[in-house]
Design an enzyme around this catalytic site. Sequence first.
Site, short mmCIF file in Angstrom:
data_model
loop_
_atom_site.label_atom_id
_atom_site.label_comp_id
_atom_site.label_asym_id
_atom_site.label_seq_id
_atom_site.Cartn_x
_atom_site.Cartn_y
_atom_site.Cartn_z
N TYR A 467 61.12 69.56 42.35
CA TYR A 467 62.59 69.48 42.47
C TYR A 467 63.09 70.16 43.74
O TYR A 467 64.03 70.95 43.71
CB TYR A 467 63.28 70.06 41.23
CG TYR A 467 62.74 69.54 39.92
CD1 TYR A 467 62.37 68.20 39.77
CD2 TYR A 467 62.59 70.39 38.83
CE1 TYR A 467 61.87 67.72 38.56
CE2 TYR A 467 62.10 69.91 37.62
CZ TYR A 467 61.73 68.59 37.50
OH TYR A 467 61.24 68.12 36.31
N HIS A 468 62.44 69.82 44.87
CA HIS A 468 62.84 70.37 46.16
C HIS A 468 63.19 69.25 47.15
O HIS A 468 62.65 69.20 48.25
CB HIS A 468 61.71 71.24 46.74
CG HIS A 468 61.31 72.38 45.88
ND1 HIS A 468 60.10 73.04 46.02
CD2 HIS A 468 61.94 73.00 44.86
CE1 HIS A 468 60.01 74.00 45.11
NE2 HIS A 468 61.12 73.99 44.39
N PRO A 469 64.09 68.33 46.79
CA PRO A 469 64.40 67.23 47.71
C PRO A 469 65.21 67.72 48.91
O PRO A 469 66.06 68.60 48.78
CB PRO A 469 65.24 66.27 46.85
CG PRO A 469 65.91 67.16 45.85
CD PRO A 469 64.90 68.26 45.56
#
Length: 552
Positions: A467-469
């Site tokens: 969850y590091h876009p």
Amino acid sequence: MQADYVIVGAGSAGCALAYRLAEAGKRVIVIEHGGTDAGPFIQMPAALSYPMNMRRYDWGYETQPEPHLGGRRLVAPRGKVIGGSSSINGMVYVRGNACDYEAWEEAGAKGWGYKDVLPYFKRMEQWHDGGHGGDPAWRGSDGPLHVTRGPRDNPLHAAFVKAGAEAGYPVTEDYNGYQQEGFGPMEMTVWKGRRWSAANAYLRPALRRENCRLVNGFVRRVVIEDGRAVGVEVARKGRIEAVRAEAEVILAASSFNSPKLLMLSGIGPAAHLAEHGIDVVADRPGVGQNLQDHLEIYMQMASAQPVTLYKHWNLISKGLIGAQWLLSKTGLGASNQFESAAFIRSRAGVKYPDIQFHFLPIAVRYDGKAAAEGHGFQAHVGPMRSASRGTVTLASADPDAAPNILFNYMSKEEDWADFRACVRLTREIFAQDAFKPFVKHEIQPGAEAQSDEEIDAFLREHVESAYHPCGTCRMGAADDPGAVVDPDCRVIGVEGLRVADSSIFPRVPNGNLNGPSIMTGEKAADHILGRGLLPREEGQAWVHPAWETTQR
């Protein structure tokens, strides 16, 4: 409604922007589609698996079928709540590696090298080392963002760090200070037992000023007149209205929604906009491109001793933990349980760490499902610098339609090689003497997965987003056709419009993105105010002296 500055999104960067602009006396309106962050599901650190799985707090996005992962659709949570993703994340605090920001500057983000951003990391932090060591000269002492460390009283935390040392890796007292590489304590945005989100750190203090206002609404597009952004169109209370910006509009709406809003407003790849019947205001082919992320797997081990948090994985124990937290903000509920960490290099010739570990003294998934074996522990592990790039595109000209998100995960052969190294290096750590009293057997991937093909089959089925876009409105030189914003965060080709969030990162930095996103809001505020930037810091961060010839 009007103000000097209209900020779209009350997330990590948006809250920091609101705080600094309001502090400088500017009239600020922050528009957020999500609602309140009150209640234990968000504020209790140990409850972190709940908010990111609740549609009330999450935009509910998922990827298009990922072609290199067997057509799987992966969830892509983003916070739809005050505080944005800082209200639903794992609360892990990582600045990134000094070399990451040198790479940003080399990519055209002039003035965003490590020596430029370090003063902003210091300005935002109020660091509490908890007696675990580290050099205060590298850290901030009076910023709005409290950064703390967990008690690390579970014996597995010490075993993890000791195993790293036994395997020949360095031990670091502070991966956010002089030396990132190595094994040591993990840091979190938790203060006095509560999640210290950007809402708690920045937005609430900003809203105590008369010149800062929070508006609940859904931004449909930026209003542009004669090449200048003059406000935004907002769906609110059943009708559509305009919110005017006398100085500037600032998008801080995430790596998914910031490019979506630019494209809906006529800023983006001209051919793509034409497909959806949108008039082109500025042909910026980079909008929605360059999408990056971190993937990870959970390497799970069954525990030979009942020392893991699994003993609390029942309704009675959870109830007691919750009650203690509600009454005193103490106990197991007051930690995210990510209390030990590591950053290592995958092979000789890699200059700085390209693998991250989060260690957890329970075998459990982000969706809250515990391993069938019961007592266990796990390391979340994944490569930091994937070569794969994806896209965010419009599904429709209708603002209510979710964007199409395709990360194109694992599209490069080196991604597979890097992930195999993660699996094998993690197994080596769990095989060290420090873990001998605790390891019963490997749950996942399982000892039978040994060959490249067997490991690849496991990866294809089990890799998950960390969850590091980021990267979809890339910062670069004003004459770079692929850049979306210049180093002052101004959208190239449009007046009065900026983007300041993780979408402007040229390349994903090491670790979790909440810290770099808040830093971006802090630094962007000084660019916007035009009052001069903080002086550069001349400190030189640690690089392994023999990185060219040795892996550890």
